[in-house]
Design a protein around this motif. Structure first.
Motif, PDB file in Angstrom:
ATOM      1  N   ALA A   1     -62.731  42.114  33.975  1.00  0.00           N
ATOM      2  CA  ALA A   1     -62.084  41.898  32.669  1.00  0.00           C
ATOM      3  C   ALA A   1     -60.792  41.108  32.859  1.00  0.00           C
ATOM      4  CB  ALA A   1     -61.795  43.234  31.986  1.00  0.00           C
ATOM      5  N   LYS A   2     -60.288  40.606  31.755  1.00  0.00           N
ATOM      6  CA  LYS A   2     -59.019  39.856  31.720  1.00  0.00           C
ATOM      7  C   LYS A   2     -58.983  38.708  32.719  1.00  0.00           C
ATOM      8  CE  LYS A   2     -56.127  43.214  29.536  1.00  0.00           C
ATOM      9  NZ  LYS A   2     -54.924  43.991  29.538  1.00  0.00           N
TER      10      LYS A   2
ATOM     11  N   LYS B   1     -68.036  53.340  35.376  1.00  0.00           N
ATOM     12  CA  LYS B   1     -67.000  52.684  34.580  1.00  0.00           C
ATOM     13  C   LYS B   1     -66.799  51.247  35.058  1.00  0.00           C
ATOM     14  CE  LYS B   1     -62.278  53.173  33.047  1.00  0.00           C
ATOM     15  NZ  LYS B   1     -60.948  53.653  33.376  1.00  0.00           N
ATOM     16  N   GLN B   2     -66.944  50.303  34.120  1.00  0.00           N
ATOM     17  CA  GLN B   2     -66.761  48.895  34.482  1.00  0.00           C
ATOM     18  C   GLN B   2     -65.647  48.284  33.637  1.00  0.00           C
ATOM     19  OE1 GLN B   2     -68.142  47.977  37.192  1.00  0.00           O
ATOM     20  NE2 GLN B   2     -69.447  49.787  37.355  1.00  0.00           N
ATOM     21  N   LEU B   3     -65.618  46.968  33.537  1.00  0.00           N
ATOM     22  CA  LEU B   3     -64.526  46.222  32.879  1.00  0.00           C
ATOM     23  C   LEU B   3     -63.186  46.610  33.514  1.00  0.00           C
ATOM     24  CD1 LEU B   3     -65.501  46.340  29.082  1.00  0.00           C
ATOM     25  CD2 LEU B   3     -66.270  44.776  30.852  1.00  0.00           C
TER      26      LEU B   3
ATOM     27  N   VAL C   1     -59.757  46.294  35.809  1.00  0.00           N
ATOM     28  CA  VAL C   1     -58.751  45.297  36.202  1.00  0.00           C
ATOM     29  C   VAL C   1     -58.043  45.825  37.447  1.00  0.00           C
ATOM     30  CG1 VAL C   1     -58.432  44.302  33.917  1.00  0.00           C
ATOM     31  CG2 VAL C   1     -57.056  46.259  34.591  1.00  0.00           C
TER      32      VAL C   1
ATOM     33  N   ASP D   1     -56.647  49.305  37.686  1.00  0.00           N
ATOM     34  CA  ASP D   1     -57.657  50.377  37.687  1.00  0.00           C
ATOM     35  C   ASP D   1     -58.143  50.656  39.109  1.00  0.00           C
ATOM     36  OD1 ASP D   1     -57.690  50.625  34.869  1.00  0.00           O
ATOM     37  OD2 ASP D   1     -59.043  48.908  34.715  1.00  0.00           O
TER      38      ASP D   1
END
Lengths: 458, 310
Positions: free
Chosen positions: A211-212, A265-267, A269, A272
């Motif tokens: 992500a991001k 859990k994905q997405l 950064v 995390d």
């Protein structure tokens, strides 16, 4: 009514336009100094410099202030006005600072953003002044390239690294793996991830960002590790829709869905995965040596628990880091003063940020294989010797990484990096969140999007 | 020197060339104009000036160093040709629609329930309003944990009820609705309080008469509550559309636009252009498009409210 509004708005618009034009106007006043001449001893110069350590970083700030005092003693006509921030720079505030005339004379920048800043002509060309920097000729040409455009130079490096495999030694031990022999290939990473995730208790074997724009950034690293590239030689076409690109995604897909070793859990950064690693819930991820410092400083982890191996595959890796560039509106005197400061603070072994003996006394960690600013020359050797002499960390944990540092070719980030990363975020997140993701289709779509971005940019 | 003579001189100087009637009007309101100046200056600096700059930027290419160059509609062409452009508008429209279905109806229903309650109204009003007091970033990050597919609260509840867990933010099917739920929860309190205030202005006799005529709760809502609060419902509808079409913080903090661009909104794409892609012109062009769309809704609202007033 409308005429009243017009009467009110007209001076406002005129004033704002005037302010805009005034703000955008160049400042060439008094530019009489010859660029290749040393700074005149009687020329009083004050420069603002970014990335002064924040007050919360007590030891680093104390060292910075000591360095400023020593430097100003050597150059009584130069005043260093440090600007602190933590983190040193949020790339997202760069444009706002520039627009608001708040950007420092010598500003901090990540390697990722340097190319875009150079392309947009938002930094001063310092080529004519480089003779003032004694250490510049010793800088590793691969690192020097980050701030070069053709023969012109726009900045100097402060820190640099190349990506490798960051891993949790404690979990390796628990899973029956040898913490002194980290995986060297992607197949070995996959095996190790399976064993680590089999420990249960919410432990993830391997994690990837998605992500991001960080998913695209790590995808680039992985493609380099497989020997692939991101752009064609002329930089006009995307070059990641290749067997190497497919292998990267297939490996992620297998680990995520076949082995179930990447957690649910994905997405994720970077913050995390650092949190997961510090909490002892993650076995491996791609990262740089200074991740260890972040884990210890921010999450109270222990250095002993972490180690680094070479990038799996070892065919190539992504280089990263940070440095300083000069405000496009800075006067020649300010550029000269800035170069002298950077030479003193960033690039001279035994001084400034490379004063390892003082860092050790101040209780700061010494021994991580970073930065590697110099080529394998005398200055580089001196820097490494000084660091080794003051090391207070378990440096052996980083030996597998350091041993391959000079053999794995480091590559820079592609042009238009952020746009490409945004497109590839979508690809990586698809593979990690959708079991039926079609890798060929994803890469083909991403290539079309990337080609369109590159065509518009050119 | 005291301020009184200055004020008197200012008053005299301002009104010297005016007709006597106008002069009297200005003299009477001079203090009010003084107070108004503060608000005007604030609006000028923090609202009108940025709007003017944004409009100018959308037709310019600038690096904030040299003078900006006029590029006509190039910035608009760039963003329209962006492969994510259509997705961003569709996602924004879907978010707005879902937020209307969920976020518009739920506060109204809660307000009606609170209005009907005889006990613990103040306490429940406080509980409903509590999320508004949380900083948005904290509230959003709280939901990040709720939505965690592993140890997250929502999946734990589903597992306890012997139901399969959901991927929430990690699936293109559920990511957008997950953001709507966060947004609704965060903004529930304000909407409920406004509806509650409107409900309390309805004369009690209307309900009493309806009850005497044998009307049940649903008929009372349909024939009294909704017609009596029509104007406030319209205002809230407009505000809801304007607010939800600018959704940014939820995708920015929770999904980063993913998975697979399924939560990229126009405001998020605008941010990407301006701050990540170093293209303020593109960001400005998207901002102008969004502003024009919102102006259409504002015009519709003005027309409807004018008809209502008639």
């Amino acid at each position: 009514m409308s005429s009243t509004r017009a009467r009110i708005l007209a001076p406002l618009i005129a004033a704002s336009l005037g302010a805009t034009l005034a703000a955008c106007g160049g400042d060439d006043s008094g530019d009489k100094t010859k660029k290749d001449q040393p700074l005149a001893a009687d020329a009083k110069v004050s420069i603002t410099v970014g990335c002064m350590p924040a007050k919360s970083q007590t030891a680093q700030r104390k060292e910075w202030l000591e360095d400023v005092a020593s430097f100003q003693k050597l150059h009584p006509n130069i005043t260093i006005d440090g600007k602190d921030a933590f983190p040193c720079q949020d790339p997202n505030t760069f444009q706002a600072k520039l627009a608001g005339n708040q950007l420092e004379d010598v500003f901090y920048v990540y390697f990722t953003d340097s190319r875009s800043i150079i392309n947009n002509r938002q930094a001063a060309d310092i080529t004519p002044y480089l003779g003032l920097s004694k250490q510049y000729p010793s800088v590793d040409p691969a690192v020097e390239k980050v701030f070069k455009d053709g023969e012109k130079v726009y900045g100097l490096p402060r820190q640099n690294y190349s990506m490798g495999l960051f891993y949790n030694r404690a979990l390796f031990r628990k899973a029956g793996l040898n913490p002194d022999a980290p995986p060297k290939t992607w197949a070995e990473v996959r095996d190790a991830a399976k064993k680590i995730s089999a420990l249960g208790d919410g432990i993830t074997g391997y994690a990837e960002l998605s992500a991001k724009n960080q998913g695209g950034w790590h995808f680039t690293t992985s493609v380099y590790s497989q020997g692939g590239d991101m752009l064609s030689a002329d930089g006009k076409k995307a070059a990641f829709n290749t067997p190497q690109g497919k292998a990267v995604l297939q490996n992620l897909k297998d680990m995520r869905w076949t082995d179930n070793s990447m957690g649910t859990k994905q997405l994720l950064v970077d913050a995390d995965i650092q949190r997961m690693m510090a909490a002892g819930k993650l076995g491996m991820y791609l990262g740089a040596p200074d991740n260890a410092t972040a884990l210890v400083d921010q999450f109270k982890a222990k250095y002993d628990d972490f180690g680094m191996g070479p990038i799996p595959g070892s065919t190539g890796t992504l280089m990263g880091g940070d440095g300083y560039m000069f405000n496009a509106k800075a006067s020649p005197e300010k550029i000269k003063a800035g170069l002298l400061w950077l030479d003193y603070y960033c690039l001279t072994p035994g001084q400034g940020q490379l004063n390892y003996a003082r860092a050790k006394v101040d209780g700061r960690p010494v021994g991580l294989p970073q930065p590697k600013l110099f080529a394998d020359n005398a200055v580089g050797q001196q820097d490494r010797q000084l660091r080794a002499a003051s090391a207070n960390l378990p440096v052996a944990n980083f030996k597998p990484y350091e041993d391959t540092y000079n053999t794995v070719p480091g590559k820079l980030e592609p042009g238009h990096a952020q746009q490409l990363y945004a497109i590839l975020d979508s690809v990586v997140s698809a593979v990690l969140t959708r079991q039926d993701a079609n890798i060929d289709q994803l890469l083909s779509d991403a290539q079309k999007k990337a080609d369109s971005v590159l065509a518009r940019a050119s | 020197m005291t301020t009184a003579p200055i004020a008197a001189r200012l008053r005299r100087a301002t009104t010297a060339r005016m007709s006597p009637r106008r002069r009297r009007g200005v003299q009477r309101n001079l203090t009010a104009y003084g107070f108004l100046c503060g608000a005007l200056i604030c609006f000028a600096f923090f609202s009108w000036y940025p709007i003017v700059r944004e409009v100018l930027l959308s037709f310019q290419k600038t690096n904030f160093v040299g003078a900006p160059t006029w590029v006509g509609l190039d910035n608009f062409t760039t963003v329209v040709e962006d492969p994510v452009f259509n997705d961003a508008w569709l996602n924004t429209a879907a978010f707005t629609l879902l937020a209307l279905v969920v976020g518009y109806a739920v506060p109204f229903v809660i307000a009606i329930v609170l209005n009907e309650l005889r006990h613990a109204r103040a306490y429940l009003r406080f509980v409903v309003y509590l999320p508004v007091m949380l900083p948005p970033a904290a509230a959003v990050l709280l939901f990040k944990w709720f939505y965690d597919p592993g140890p997250g609260l929502f999946n734990q509840i589903l597992h306890a009820a012997q139901l399969p867990g959901l991927s929430w933010l990690d699936s293109t099917d559920t990511a957008l609705i997950s953001l709507v739920l966060v947004s609704t929860w965060m903004n529930l309190g304000s909407g409920t309080l406004i509806y509650l205030a409107a409900l309390q202005t309805i004369p009690g006799e209307l309900y009493e008469a309806a009850e005497l005529d044998g009307a049940g709760i649903f008929r009372r809502i349909r024939h009294i509550t909704i017609p009596q609060t029509r104007l406030i419902l319209l205002v809230m509808l407009l505000l809801q559309i304007i607010a939800t079409m600018q959704v940014f913080i939820e995708p920015f903090l929770l999904t980063g636009g993913g998975p697979e661009d399924s939560t990229v909104t126009v405001a998020y794409l605008m941010y990407q252009y301006a701050f990540n892609f170093n293209n303020f012109g593109g960001g400005g062009a998207l901002g102008l498009m969004l502003m024009l769309v919102l102006m259409v809704f504002s015009a519709i609202y003005l027309r409807v409210s004018r008809e209502e007033a008639r």
